[in-house]
Every structure is written in C-alpha cells, then in structure tokens.
Design an enzyme around this catalytic site. Sequence first.
Site, PDB file in Angstrom:
ATOM      1  N   GLU A  74     -22.615 -19.358 -16.918  1.00 35.49           N
ATOM      2  CA  GLU A  74     -22.102 -18.355 -15.984  1.00 35.49           C
ATOM      3  C   GLU A  74     -23.307 -17.952 -14.969  1.00 35.49           C
ATOM      4  OE1 GLU A  74     -21.931 -14.998 -18.717  1.00 35.49           O
ATOM      5  OE2 GLU A  74     -20.795 -15.989 -20.361  1.00 35.49           O
ATOM      6  N   GLU A  86     -22.041  -6.518 -15.348  1.00 32.64           N
ATOM      7  CA  GLU A  86     -22.552  -6.086 -13.699  1.00 32.64           C
ATOM      8  C   GLU A  86     -21.830  -5.624 -13.115  1.00 32.64           C
ATOM      9  OE1 GLU A  86     -25.748  -7.033 -14.549  1.00 32.64           O
ATOM     10  OE2 GLU A  86     -26.746  -7.537 -12.631  1.00 32.64           O
ATOM     11  N   CYS A  99     -64.732  -5.593  -7.941  1.00 33.70           N
ATOM     12  CA  CYS A  99     -65.758  -4.074  -8.192  1.00 33.70           C
ATOM     13  C   CYS A  99     -65.339  -3.931  -9.966  1.00 33.70           C
ATOM     14  CB  CYS A  99     -64.644  -2.943  -7.171  1.00 33.70           C
ATOM     15  SG  CYS A  99     -65.697  -1.611  -7.669  1.00 33.70           S
ATOM     16  N   TYR A 145     -19.561  -9.538 -19.038  1.00 34.21           N
ATOM     17  CA  TYR A 145     -19.667 -10.961 -19.621  1.00 34.21           C
ATOM     18  C   TYR A 145     -20.171 -10.844 -21.055  1.00 34.21           C
ATOM     19  CZ  TYR A 145     -24.933  -8.381 -18.550  1.00 34.21           C
ATOM     20  OH  TYR A 145     -25.576  -7.776 -18.407  1.00 34.21           O
ATOM     21  N   ARG A 191     -28.259   0.177 -18.018  1.00 33.69           N
ATOM     22  CA  ARG A 191     -29.282  -0.281 -18.583  1.00 33.69           C
ATOM     23  C   ARG A 191     -30.626   0.549 -19.295  1.00 33.69           C
ATOM     24  NH1 ARG A 191     -33.381  -3.477 -18.947  1.00 33.69           N
ATOM     25  NH2 ARG A 191     -33.817  -5.163 -20.325  1.00 33.69           N
ATOM     26  N   CYS A 225     -66.794  -2.834  -2.663  1.00 30.42           N
ATOM     27  CA  CYS A 225     -65.258  -2.513  -3.253  1.00 30.42           C
ATOM     28  C   CYS A 225     -65.672  -1.371  -1.147  1.00 30.42           C
ATOM     29  CB  CYS A 225     -65.637  -1.725  -3.944  1.00 30.42           C
ATOM     30  SG  CYS A 225     -63.813  -1.192  -4.578  1.00 30.42           S
ATOM     31  N   ASP A 237     -26.265 -10.639  -9.141  1.00 32.48           N
ATOM     32  CA  ASP A 237     -26.945 -10.169  -8.756  1.00 32.48           C
ATOM     33  C   ASP A 237     -26.811  -8.895  -8.238  1.00 32.48           C
ATOM     34  OD1 ASP A 237     -29.658  -9.250  -7.822  1.00 32.48           O
ATOM     35  OD2 ASP A 237     -29.822  -9.788  -6.068  1.00 32.48           O
ATOM     36  N   ASP A 244       1.323   3.843  -2.843  1.00 37.33           N
ATOM     37  CA  ASP A 244       0.332   5.541  -1.956  1.00 37.33           C
ATOM     38  C   ASP A 244       1.576   6.348  -2.810  1.00 37.33           C
ATOM     39  OD1 ASP A 244      -1.795   6.413  -1.488  1.00 37.33           O
ATOM     40  OD2 ASP A 244      -0.779   7.430   0.413  1.00 37.33           O
ATOM     41  N   LYS A 259     -24.975 -16.054 -12.361  1.00 38.41           N
ATOM     42  CA  LYS A 259     -26.466 -14.884 -12.583  1.00 38.41           C
ATOM     43  C   LYS A 259     -25.979 -13.847 -11.455  1.00 38.41           C
ATOM     44  CE  LYS A 259     -30.458 -12.507 -14.666  1.00 38.41           C
ATOM     45  NZ  LYS A 259     -30.497 -11.989 -13.469  1.00 38.41           N
ATOM     46  N   LYS A 290     -33.046 -19.991 -12.400  1.00 39.36           N
ATOM     47  CA  LYS A 290     -33.415 -18.769 -10.962  1.00 39.36           C
ATOM     48  C   LYS A 290     -33.171 -20.342 -10.144  1.00 39.36           C
ATOM     49  CE  LYS A 290     -33.619 -14.901 -12.648  1.00 39.36           C
ATOM     50  NZ  LYS A 290     -34.829 -14.157 -11.612  1.00 39.36           N
ATOM     51  N   ASP A 306       0.925  -1.543  -0.103  1.00 40.94           N
ATOM     52  CA  ASP A 306      -0.096  -0.213  -0.107  1.00 40.94           C
ATOM     53  C   ASP A 306       1.012   0.729  -0.140  1.00 40.94           C
ATOM     54  OD1 ASP A 306      -2.036  -1.833  -0.246  1.00 40.94           O
ATOM     55  OD2 ASP A 306      -2.713  -0.649   2.159  1.00 40.94           O
ATOM     56  N   CYS A 342     -65.002   1.895  -3.489  1.00 39.08           N
ATOM     57  CA  CYS A 342     -66.258   3.000  -3.552  1.00 39.08           C
ATOM     58  C   CYS A 342     -67.378   2.356  -3.115  1.00 39.08           C
ATOM     59  CB  CYS A 342     -66.086   2.309  -5.297  1.00 39.08           C
ATOM     60  SG  CYS A 342     -67.138   1.230  -5.749  1.00 39.08           S
ATOM     61  N   CYS A 388     -64.898   3.526 -10.577  1.00 36.40           N
ATOM     62  CA  CYS A 388     -64.078   3.805  -9.418  1.00 36.40           C
ATOM     63  C   CYS A 388     -62.411   4.102  -9.059  1.00 36.40           C
ATOM     64  CB  CYS A 388     -64.395   1.169  -8.680  1.00 36.40           C
ATOM     65  SG  CYS A 388     -62.885   1.409  -7.531  1.00 36.40           S
ATOM     66  N   SER A 444     -32.648  -8.457 -22.167  1.00 34.02           N
ATOM     67  CA  SER A 444     -33.100  -8.539 -20.546  1.00 34.02           C
ATOM     68  C   SER A 444     -33.446 -10.709 -21.113  1.00 34.02           C
ATOM     69  CB  SER A 444     -34.466  -8.323 -19.932  1.00 34.02           C
ATOM     70  OG  SER A 444     -35.171  -8.651 -21.269  1.00 34.02           O
ATOM     71  N   LEU A 445     -33.419 -11.012 -19.690  1.00 39.87           N
ATOM     72  CA  LEU A 445     -33.138 -12.712 -20.061  1.00 39.87           C
ATOM     73  C   LEU A 445     -34.521 -13.149 -19.763  1.00 39.87           C
ATOM     74  CD1 LEU A 445     -29.834 -13.570 -17.942  1.00 39.87           C
ATOM     75  CD2 LEU A 445     -30.276 -13.543 -20.695  1.00 39.87           C
TER      76      LEU A 445
HETATM   77  S1  IVH Z   1     -25.872 -11.666 -20.445  1.00 40.16           S
HETATM   78  C1  IVH Z   1     -29.031 -10.733 -24.320  1.00 40.16           C
HETATM   79  N1  IVH Z   1     -24.924 -12.773 -18.301  1.00 40.16           N
HETATM   80  O1  IVH Z   1     -29.403 -10.312 -15.453  1.00 40.16           O
HETATM   81  C2  IVH Z   1     -27.930 -10.847 -22.650  1.00 40.16           C
HETATM   82  N2  IVH Z   1     -26.168 -10.906 -17.916  1.00 40.16           N
HETATM   83  O2  IVH Z   1     -31.891 -10.699 -16.602  1.00 40.16           O
HETATM   84  C3  IVH Z   1     -28.450 -10.867 -21.390  1.00 40.16           C
HETATM   85  N3  IVH Z   1     -26.765 -10.632 -15.827  1.00 40.16           N
HETATM   86  O3  IVH Z   1     -29.605  -7.245 -17.559  1.00 40.16           O
HETATM   87  C4  IVH Z   1     -26.891 -10.464 -20.559  1.00 40.16           C
HETATM   88  N4  IVH Z   1     -24.850 -12.184 -14.833  1.00 40.16           N
HETATM   89  O4  IVH Z   1     -28.116  -7.366 -16.003  1.00 40.16           O
HETATM   90  C5  IVH Z   1     -25.813 -11.970 -18.734  1.00 40.16           C
HETATM   91  N5  IVH Z   1     -23.762 -14.085 -16.822  1.00 40.16           N
HETATM   92  C6  IVH Z   1     -24.614 -13.026 -16.962  1.00 40.16           C
HETATM   93  C7  IVH Z   1     -24.868 -11.966 -15.605  1.00 40.16           C
HETATM   94  C8  IVH Z   1     -26.274 -11.681 -16.547  1.00 40.16           C
HETATM   95  C9  IVH Z   1     -25.942 -10.677 -14.575  1.00 40.16           C
HETATM   96  C10 IVH Z   1     -27.795  -9.587 -15.789  1.00 40.16           C
HETATM   97  C11 IVH Z   1     -27.943  -8.712 -16.989  1.00 40.16           C
HETATM   98  C12 IVH Z   1     -29.148  -8.385 -17.735  1.00 40.16           C
HETATM   99  C13 IVH Z   1     -30.096  -9.331 -16.663  1.00 40.16           C
HETATM  100  C14 IVH Z   1     -30.696  -9.988 -17.347  1.00 40.16           C
END
Ligand code: IVH
Length: 693
Positions: free
Chosen positions: A123, A183, A436, A235, A146, A418, A127, A47, A125, A323, A43, A421, A441, A92-93
């Site tokens: 891979e 990510e 309702c 990714y 995004r 309801c 979060d 520095d 996923k 998932k 460090d 209303c 309403c 998105s997936l």
């Molecule tokens: S691939 C078209 N790879 O999940 C491919 N996404 O639900 C889309 N995410 O918006 C991205 N880990 O933010 C990919 N190994 C991974 C990921 C990943 C996390 C997120 C990403 C995407 C979301 C889709």
Amino acid sequence: MSSSPEQQPFPPEEVISRALQLRDELNRANYQYYVLQQPELTDQEYDALFQELKAIEEQYPDLQTSDSPTQRVGAAPAPEFAEVVHSMPMLSLSNVFSEDQLRGWYRRILEYLETDNVDLLCELKIDGLAIALTYQDATLIRAATRGDGFRGEDVTANIRTIKSVPLRLNGDDVPPTVEMRGEVFFPISAFERFNEERQAQGLPTYVNPRNSASGALRQLDSRETARRPLDIFFYSIAQANGLSLETQWESLQAISRWGGKVNPWTRRVASLEEAIEAFEDAQRIRGELDYGIDGMVIKVDSLALQQRLGNVGREPRWATAYKFPAEQARTRLVRIGINVGRTGSLNPYAELEPVMVGGVTVRRATLHNEDHMREKDIREGDLVIVQRAGDVIPQVVGPAPDNERGPDSAQYQLPDTCPVCGEPTTRVEEEAVVRCVNAACPAQFERLLEHFASRSAMDIEGLGERLAQDLARNGLVKDIADVFSLRERRDELLALERMGEKKTDNLLAAIDNARQRPLSRMLFGLGIINVGSEVADWLARRFRTLEGLESATEEDLLEVEGVGPVIAKNVAAWMHNPRNRDLLDRLRAAGVDPVDDSPEPPSEHVVRGKTIVVTGRLESMSRSEANARIKTLGGKASGSVSKKTDFVVAGKEAGSKLDDARRLGVTVLDEDQFVALLDNIPPHTSNDGNSDT
Ligand code: IVH
C-alpha cells in the site's frame, strides 16, 4: 427540548419519509463525488436537495440525525477534546530504507513462520495522520486521533466535516460495531490554495500539507475544520465482530463495499520480487499524486499469519514501511553552532540559508560530530548538500560539488570548553564525541527536562526547549521532580518571560495530566542511557512498577526481551544510584508513581515462572513463535537444558537437548502437551510424580 411556538412537535409522516429520502440521496451523492469521484448530481441539484433537508431539519429538529449531511458543516466550538482509549493500541511501523533491509525483514518473517513464501499486500504510505473511526449500527459515532497509541483525542465533530468520510456505512454485512482506521490528509493542490489565501489575509502559512492537516484536526471549532478540504484513505479494520475476513485485501474490499475510500493503487503480490517492483512503481507515480506519500507499506496479507507474527514492542512484525530515499537540496552553510546534549555531548549543527527540502523549509541541520565534519571537510561558508528523510532531523551530507572557498575558509574546531558552563571538554577515545563532563552543567539538565516533557515521554504540552531553559536557568526546576511542584510556584512561573495567565494554567494542567502517564513513558523520559521507548516498554511490562525495577538485579534485567548486557548494566547502575533513588522517592512524594498499563500476563498460568526449552521442529508453530508465546505468558524461554529447566518441548528430529533432558530427568513434553500447556492445561505425564503446579 426547547421548541419554539412555530415549530410543530410532530412531523407529518410524509415529511419524515422525505427527510429520510433526502438524507440518503445526499449521502449517496457525496459518496459518488468524494469517494468514487464520479458525480451524478450537478452542484445546483445537490444544493437544492441540501437546502430542502436543512429547512425540514430546522422546522423539526427531532428529525436531525448525526448521519445527516447537514452535520458536515461543523458545530460550535468545544472547550477541549475528550480522551478516547483505543479498543486496541494504534501501532506504528518499523522502517526499512533499502532493498537489503527489506529482504532482511522478509527473511525474518519466513524464519519465524518456518515457511518459504507469504503473500504480501503493498500500500502507499500516506503522509498524513492516523485516525480511528467507530461505527455503531453502521452510523459514525466516534473518531479518535492516534495520540500516544493507547489514548487519543475525540475529534468526531471535525472528522464529520470530511466529505469522503461516510457518516453511514452501506451493506448487509456491516457488523453492529466496526472500527476502521485510516490516514487523514490535506490534498496538495488544496493545501497550496489554502496557504495562498492565508497569506493574502496576512495569516501565518503552514509548512507542509501534513502539518496543516494536523492543525485542521486539532481545531476546537469544527466549522474551521470544515473550511479545510481534508480527505481520507482507510487502510484497516481494527475491530469487527462477526465478520469473517481472511486477508488484508478482503478488509480493504469490505471497507470499499461499505462506502469507505481506499487507495486505488494497492497491489497484492505473491513474492518479494514483485513487492520491490511495486516500490519502484510507487516512486515513479509519486510526483503525479495530489497527496504526499513517504514510502510504501508492505503487509503480510493473511490475517491469521498477522496474528501469529504479532508485535515487537509497538510495531507489528507483519508489516514494515519501505521509505523513499532522502530528498536533498543545496544551500549555504552560514554558521556552525554547538548544542550541548542530554549526555553532555557537544553536537555541532549548521545554520543554513533557508531551503526547501521535500516540502519543508530547513534552516538548521545536524553535523553529527567532529569526525563527520572532518571526514567530509564541511566548513562555515560552504555551499552544502542538505538531506531530509521522513521524520528524521535534516542533516548536512557534505560540501556541494560546485562549492568554492575563499581565502578565509578554515577547518572548524570544536571548542575545548563547554559553551554553556565553560568547563573544559573531554574526548573519550574510541568515541567520536566530545563531551562536557561537568555533571552540574545546566545544558544537560535542560535537555533532560525537555526530553522528559516531550511527546513520546511524559507529554507535557508547553514544556519545550525554551521553557525548559527558562525553568532551569531561573532555578524553578532543579531536578525533574520539581516539575510536579510548580503549582506551588505559580507566581514565579507567571513572572517568566512569555508566560501569561492562560499559558501558565495550561502548563499546570498539562503537568497534572502527566501524572497519569504509564510507566513505560516515564522510564523513557528519565533519559537512562540506551533506554529508548521500546526498551522502556519491555521493562515496564516485565517489572510493572518503579519499585519492581528498583529491586531488579542485572540478572533479572537480562531476562527481559530486547535487553542485552550493556542495557542491563546501565539500567541497574541508574536504579541503584542513591541520587536517582532519591529522585524517584521525590517523584513518588509528589504523587507520580506510574504503573505499567499493558495487559498483565495471566497470573495463574501454568507457564508463568517456568523455564522451558523448545527443541526440534514443531508442526503448529515455529520455534521463535513458541518462545515468544512462552514469554508473553510470563515464562522463560531458554536455549539450553539444565537442572533448572522445568520442561523440554521435543518436536520432530529433536537431538542432543532431548538427550540432556532425559539425562537430567527434566520433564519432556510432546507438541500436543505443549499446546495444551499454552492453553493453561498442566501436563499429565505418566510417571514423573507431577511434582509441581
Ligand atoms: S498500517 C500496525 N497502512 O503510518 C499498522 N499505516 O508509521 C500501522 N500510514 O501510524 C498502520 N499509510 O498513520 C498503515 N497504508 C498504510 C499507511 C499507514 C500511512 C501511517 C499510519 C501509521 C504510520 C506508521
């Protein structure tokens, strides 16, 4: 340039080269520490070099470059984030939640490609939040969130503060322009420390690492971001001219070679069985990781096959998220409340003693409907099991096994009036829902308004549940078109509870921005039954304007991919209803006239408007693929031959449809002619008179 007297405008040669050297050494040290996690400098050493570079840059500001490690500390606050249009949409997936569903996904891919097996890449996923980084001449020039997938926010200054983000890429094969996506996340241990510090300072704490990562990225003052130790895993490569990559695996290797951080767990597998094993492994190691994961992403490894598979709506066919199962917790159900939904449905929900489920504090959970409560016998006062999976709303699964009831415990009855209303409710037979049915309403309209303004619809920041209620109940907004004339009623807005000057003006600005939303989002926002965001996408793509949709018949609608008879009926009914027409007119009068923003199918293409039947087996693509390509070019892919058919494409072993074509005198194309047709080359058939195009 402002240079004070003591500054020397022309740095001596040796200072220039020393600055260069320091920058390289520090960037390298950063890489070793934050990407490889194998530091080579102490460090103190780091520095000392850092201070030396900083001193040089202060004396000669011209020597300061955007890829200098001194730039990671953040910069003065920006007034707002600039908008960035993505080079290609950030998709998105799709999700699967069981082995069966995963097998279904894989089977559909194999069918589409007409093959027995494809290599897959597994891979974790992560979060966190998706981010797109653009490098020009190997230097980081832009980072964008995004956003809605098409447009995001420019958060470059914030992303620069992330130590594992390379400010400069290394290697001879870095393309002149390259966009890498990944990510951003808040490591769990750092998140806990961060929250403890906030608590100690009397500041509000964040509910989970993902929210705090999002908060960190949305700081207008990047010095604030710099104080939060965010991290990243890349990714994908979204754009890289001149680079010949063949697989997703090679993309990850390239990123890693250039100095980007990729997740070390990644598995390349040759069968679905192996992917399932990988998933089990991911579940096992989940608890040991210092970052949150909510499943495993499975991708077709070959980039050529990815290209062929393409997308369905906003999701790629070639990947899916498997998932993890929902997380559960046990808590007390204090009270059952009723929420009146957008369609008038009475939705029971549970007020709970707060409980942590999968890293989030849950206070409310859905009880779905009366049948669910009856079936599971869920009552006020019960000890219940609550579960939460990914982004879905927490739900009450049922009473806990050790639940005990007192003498007052009674089955819950939905009210026959309801709660908003006061009109009597009805229960449609065959439906689990009590509604309702009073069209006037206020609750229904409040929900619609909230939905219309929501992120995935018109995205009007500030117009949430509370304000929707206030606007509706105070008569400021009687239908959604009224939203766009709120500027004329600024004083009344200001008079509402919780609406200060700043909030009011932000809201009005957000409303102005919303006028630019594409047609698909507006359609989704209108809350037409069965029109989710994906169907809205398809409709927008096909009809392009509101007028286009208004004049569409049920038959026209049925031709749209993803639209079946029920949706077609609902959409047509909605569009032909005079009150709705009036609403659309008023929206237009207020300057809201959205159009589709997806690339238009080529207007001159020979396939456009043609009805084509593909039969038999093709060599270069599967039938589903052929049909998908016909549709994207504006043609109609049909399953049966009639006199209205323009072309029949006959592959190997074509059977009765080919006979039909001959009998009806429909032009028959072989595969080569069809491929040429897709390339916009009209067919040269020898003796059919070439009647058209
Ligand atoms: S691939 C078209 N790879 O999940 C491919 N996404 O639900 C889309 N995410 O918006 C991205 N880990 O933010 C990919 N190994 C991974 C990921 C990943 C996390 C997120 C990403 C995407 C979301 C889709």
